[in-house]
Write a protein that holds these residues in place. Structure first.
Motif, short mmCIF file in Angstrom:
data_model
loop_
_atom_site.label_atom_id
_atom_site.label_comp_id
_atom_site.label_asym_id
_atom_site.label_seq_id
_atom_site.Cartn_x
_atom_site.Cartn_y
_atom_site.Cartn_z
N PRO A 40 0.83 -1.21 0.00
CA PRO A 40 0.00 0.00 0.00
C PRO A 40 0.86 1.26 0.00
O PRO A 40 1.87 1.35 0.69
N GLY A 41 0.45 2.22 -0.80
CA GLY A 41 1.18 3.49 -0.89
C GLY A 41 2.30 3.49 -1.91
O GLY A 41 2.94 4.52 -2.12
N LYS A 42 2.54 2.34 -2.53
CA LYS A 42 3.58 2.23 -3.56
C LYS A 42 2.95 1.70 -4.84
O LYS A 42 1.96 0.97 -4.79
N PRO A 43 3.54 1.99 -6.00
CA PRO A 43 3.03 1.41 -7.25
C PRO A 43 3.22 -0.11 -7.25
O PRO A 43 4.19 -0.63 -6.71
N ALA A 44 2.27 -0.80 -7.84
CA ALA A 44 2.38 -2.25 -7.96
C ALA A 44 3.58 -2.62 -8.82
O ALA A 44 3.91 -1.90 -9.78
N GLU A 45 4.23 -3.71 -8.47
CA GLU A 45 5.38 -4.17 -9.24
C GLU A 45 5.21 -5.63 -9.62
O GLU A 45 4.81 -6.47 -8.81
N LEU A 46 5.49 -5.91 -10.88
CA LEU A 46 5.58 -7.26 -11.41
C LEU A 46 6.88 -7.36 -12.19
O LEU A 46 7.48 -6.36 -12.56
N ASP A 47 7.31 -8.59 -12.45
CA ASP A 47 8.40 -8.78 -13.40
C ASP A 47 7.75 -8.69 -14.78
O ASP A 47 7.15 -9.63 -15.27
N GLU A 48 7.84 -7.52 -15.37
CA GLU A 48 7.07 -7.25 -16.59
C GLU A 48 7.49 -8.14 -17.75
O GLU A 48 6.65 -8.57 -18.54
N ARG A 49 8.79 -8.42 -17.84
CA ARG A 49 9.22 -9.28 -18.95
C ARG A 49 8.71 -10.70 -18.76
O ARG A 49 8.26 -11.35 -19.72
N ALA A 50 8.73 -11.20 -17.52
CA ALA A 50 8.21 -12.54 -17.27
C ALA A 50 6.73 -12.61 -17.60
O ALA A 50 6.25 -13.61 -18.16
N ALA A 51 5.98 -11.56 -17.28
CA ALA A 51 4.56 -11.54 -17.59
C ALA A 51 4.32 -11.49 -19.09
O ALA A 51 3.44 -12.18 -19.63
N GLU A 52 5.10 -10.68 -19.80
CA GLU A 52 4.95 -10.61 -21.26
C GLU A 52 5.22 -11.96 -21.91
O GLU A 52 4.54 -12.35 -22.87
N GLU A 53 6.20 -12.69 -21.39
CA GLU A 53 6.51 -14.01 -21.95
C GLU A 53 5.35 -14.98 -21.78
O GLU A 53 5.10 -15.82 -22.65
N VAL A 54 4.64 -14.85 -20.68
CA VAL A 54 3.45 -15.69 -20.49
C VAL A 54 2.41 -15.37 -21.56
O VAL A 54 1.83 -16.27 -22.18
N PHE A 55 2.17 -14.10 -21.80
CA PHE A 55 1.17 -13.72 -22.80
C PHE A 55 1.62 -14.08 -24.21
O PHE A 55 0.79 -14.42 -25.06
N GLU A 56 2.91 -14.01 -24.48
CA GLU A 56 3.41 -14.45 -25.78
C GLU A 56 3.11 -15.93 -26.00
O GLU A 56 2.68 -16.34 -27.09
N PHE A 57 3.30 -16.74 -24.96
CA PHE A 57 2.97 -18.16 -25.06
C PHE A 57 1.48 -18.36 -25.28
O PHE A 57 1.06 -19.14 -26.15
N LEU A 58 0.66 -17.67 -24.49
CA LEU A 58 -0.79 -17.88 -24.61
C LEU A 58 -1.31 -17.42 -25.97
O LEU A 58 -2.20 -18.06 -26.54
N GLN A 59 -0.77 -16.33 -26.50
CA GLN A 59 -1.16 -15.90 -27.83
C GLN A 59 -0.81 -16.97 -28.87
O GLN A 59 -1.59 -17.24 -29.79
N GLU A 60 0.35 -17.58 -28.71
CA GLU A 60 0.75 -18.62 -29.65
C GLU A 60 -0.13 -19.87 -29.50
O GLU A 60 -0.41 -20.56 -30.47
N MET A 61 -0.59 -20.12 -28.29
CA MET A 61 -1.42 -21.31 -28.05
C MET A 61 -2.80 -21.16 -28.68
O MET A 61 -3.33 -22.10 -29.28
N VAL A 62 -3.41 -19.97 -28.56
CA VAL A 62 -4.75 -19.80 -29.11
C VAL A 62 -4.65 -19.37 -30.59
O VAL A 62 -5.10 -18.29 -30.99
N ASP A 63 -4.09 -20.27 -31.39
CA ASP A 63 -3.85 -19.99 -32.80
C ASP A 63 -4.89 -20.62 -33.72
O ASP A 63 -4.78 -20.54 -34.95
N GLY A 64 -5.90 -21.27 -33.16
CA GLY A 64 -6.90 -21.94 -33.97
C GLY A 64 -6.59 -23.39 -34.24
O GLY A 64 -7.44 -24.12 -34.74
N THR A 65 -5.38 -23.81 -33.90
CA THR A 65 -4.99 -25.22 -34.07
C THR A 65 -4.69 -25.85 -32.73
O THR A 65 -5.31 -26.85 -32.34
#
Length: 472
Positions: free
Chosen positions: A268-293
Motif C-alpha cells: 500500500p502506498g507504492k506502485p504495484a510491481e511485477l516482473d514485466e518481462r516474465a509476464a509478457e513471456e506468459v502472454f506471448e505463449f498464450l497468444q501462440e497457443m490460441v492460434d486456432g490449431t
C-alpha cells in the motif's frame, strides 16, 4: 526493483514485504487485536472487506444434528459455501463426525457462494456473534486476519487431536499463516489442472507406460503436443476458454507467471510491481497457443468444456472441481498437474479452509468441541476427495483407498507446487480482483493487443486497488 517469487508464494532473494505474506497486526496495549465492536463504522468496514462494497444477500440452507438445548450436548455452528454435489458431501462428512461425537450438536449452515458470503462472514465477525467456525477460501485470508476478524488456532490443541504441521504440504501450510500464527485450517487444495482424453492423447503418442499424460517440459514441447492432438481430432488439441471467464484467465496467467519465476510487490502506498518481462513471456505463449490449431480462438469456457466432453480436443485446462462433469462425459478421463511450460514447477491453486471467526465472548466448551469437529472433518477427507478435491490432510492422501482413486491420485502432487493469489486484502476467490485481472487480458488473448498492453492494464488495475485503503 522487481521481485522474484518461488512456488510457495514467498519471494526469494529479498525480504518479504507486507503484501508478500508478512502483515503486521494492529494491536492494543496488551498485544491482542484491537476490540471490534458493533459500531456502524465497524460494520461498514466489515462489509467492504467481504465484498468490496457489494450488497449483502444470498440464501441459506442448513443441516443440523438435534438441538443441543436441554440435551447436555455442546452446540457448534459452522458456515460453509458448498452447494450441489460438494454440499451433499459436506453434509455426509458432518453426519459422520456428529455420529462419532454424540456429545456435540453440529449445526451446518450453507450460504450462497461469492461476495455475499464473505460480506456476511465479515459482518458477523465484526459484530462479535459469528458461528463457531466457517469455511473460507484461503486466498481471502489476507483480508480478514490482519483486521482481527479471525482468531488463530491453538497448535497444541490441534496436535492433541492428531493434526500437526507435518500433515500438510508446506506450500499450503505456509499460506495458512499470518504473523507467525495459524489462522486457517486447510480442508483441501483445489488446483487448476490439465484434464486429458486418454484415447486422443494416446493416438497422439502422449501417454506414458503408466497411462498418464506425458508431455515434455517447455513451451515448444507443449505446443507441439497440442498440434499432435489436433491432428487426431481434426479440430484443435487443447480446450481453454478465456472469454467470459476472467477467473480462468487469471488462474492460468498466475500459475504460468510463477512458473516463469515472476514475483510481485503489492505494498500500500507504492506502485504495484511485477516482473514485466516474465509476464509478457506468459502472454506471448498464450497468444501462440490460441492460434486456432493448438487451441481455438475467441472461445468461452462453456464452448471449451463442450469441445472436450465431445472428444473434439485432447486436453482441457480447468479446475479439479470439474472432475465430476468431465467423468460423466468420459469415465476414463485423466488428469495431471498443470503442464510445465516454464522453468519452475508451479500450479495455481486455492484451498477451502476452516477459520475461527472472532468471538466477543468465547466459550471454552464450544471451542474445544469446535476443534474436535474440525479435526474430524479433515479426517473424512476421502469422502471429500470423491469430488476431485485434494485432501489437505496428507494422511488421507497416503491411504491405499485414496491411491486407488483415479485420476485424483495422478494430480495430487499439484498441492506440493501450489501457488496462491498474491497476499492483499482485495485478492482471492470470488473477489472483484480476479474479474478485473482477467478482463485486462482478453484483448491481448484475442490478438487485438500486445502482451505489453496486458501487463500495463494489469498493473493499472492493481494500482487502483492499492489506492483504496484496506477496510481492516
Amino acid at each position: 526493483m522487481k521481485t522474484r517469487q518461488g512456488t510457495s508464494g514467498a519471494v526469494s532473494g529479498s525480504r518479504p514485504s507486507r503484501a508478500q505474506g508478512r502483515f503486521h497486526r494492529r494491536s492494543g496495549p496488551s498485544g491482542a487485536a484491537d476490540d471490534v465492536g458493533l459500531s456502524r463504522r465497524h460494520l461498514l468496514q466489515a462489509a467492504l472487506v467481504g465484498a468490496g462494497g457489494v450488497a449483502l444477500g444470498g440464501a441459506l440452507s442448513g443441516c443440523a444434528t438435534p438441538e443441543a438445548s436441554g440435551s447436555g450436548r455442546t452446540s457448534v455452528m459452522i458456515w460453509d459455501l458448498f452447494s450441489g454435489g460438494d454440499g451433499a458431501l459436506m453434509q455426509e462428512m458432518v453426519g459422520a463426525v456428529a455420529k462419532a461425537n454424540p456429545d456435540i450438536a453440529v449445526d451446518s449452515t450453507t450460504l450462497a457462494w461469492g461476495a455475499p458470503y464473505y460480506t456476511k462472514l465479515a459482518m458477523a465477525s465484526s459484530g462479535g456473534r459469528p458461528p463457531e467456525a466457517a469455511v473460507m477460501h484461503m486466498s481471502r485470508l489476507a483480508g480478514y486476519a490482519p483486521g482481527g476478524l479471525l482468531e488463530p488456532f491453538d497448535l497444541d490443541a490441534l496436535a492433541d487431536l492428531g493434526v500437526t504441521q507435518d500433515h500438510f504440504a508446506p506450500a499450503v501450510w505456509e499460506k495458512a499463516q499470518f504473523d507467525g500464527q495459524l489462522y486457517a485450517l486447510p480442508l483441501d487444495t483445489h488446483p487448476y489442472i490439465a484434464f486429458h482424453n486418454p484415447a486422443i492423447a494416446g493416438d497422439a503418442g502422449l501417454l506414458g507406460a503408466d497411462g498418464r499424460l506425458a508431455i515434455a517440459p517447455g513451451a515448444d514441447a507443449f505446443l507441439d503436443a497440442g498440434r499432435a492432438m489436433a491432428e487426431v481430432t481434426g479440430e484443435t488439441g487443447v480446450s481453454w476458454g478465456y472469454l467470459r471467464d476472467p477467473a480462468g484467465c487469471w488462474r492460468t496467467f498466475w500459475g504460468l507467471y510463477n512458473q516463469n519465476g515472476g514475483g510481485y510487490d503489492l505494498t500500500p502506498g507504492k506502485p504495484a510491481e511485477l516482473d514485466e518481462r516474465a509476464a509478457e513471456e506468459v502472454f506471448e505463449f498464450l497468444q501462440e497457443m490460441v492460434d486456432g490449431t493448438v487451441a481455438a480462438k475467441n472461445q468461452d469456457g462453456g464452448a471449451a468444456s463442450g469441445r472436450f466432453m465431445s472428444d473434439r480436443t485432447g486436453v482441457m485446462f480447468a479446475g479439479e472441481w470439474d472432475l465430476p462433469m468431465f467423468r460423466d462425459a468420459n469415465p476414463d478421463v485423466g488428469a495431471s498437474p498443470f503442464p510445465a511450460i516454464f522453468d519452475q514447477p508451479a500450479n495455481y491453486a486455492d484451498s477451502h479452509s476452516f477459520v475461527l471467526p472472532r468471538q466477543a465472548r468465547p466459550d471454552p466448551a464450544k471451542r474445544e468441541a469446535t476443534y474436535r469437529v474440525l479435526a474430524g472433518l479433515l479426517k473424512e477427507g476421502l469422502t471429500w476427495a470423491s469430488a476431485g478435491h485434494i485432501p489437505a490432510y496428507q494422511p488421507v492422501v497416503e491411504t491405499p483407498e485414496y491411491q486407488e482413486l483415479t485420476p485424483q491420485r495422478d494430480y495430487a502432487s499439484a498441492a506440493e507446487i501450489a501457488v496462491f493469489d498474491p497476499d492483499a486484502w482485495f485478492t482471492g476467490g470470488g473477489s472483484d480482483f480476479q474479474t478485473r485481472m482477467g478482463d485486462s487480458m482478453t484483448d491481448t488473448l484475442s490478438g487485438k493487443a500486445t502482451p505489453a498492453s496486458a501487463v500495463t492494464r494489469i498493473l493499472g488495475e492493481m494500482n487502483r486497488f492499492l489506492s483504496q485503503p484496506s477496510p481492516a
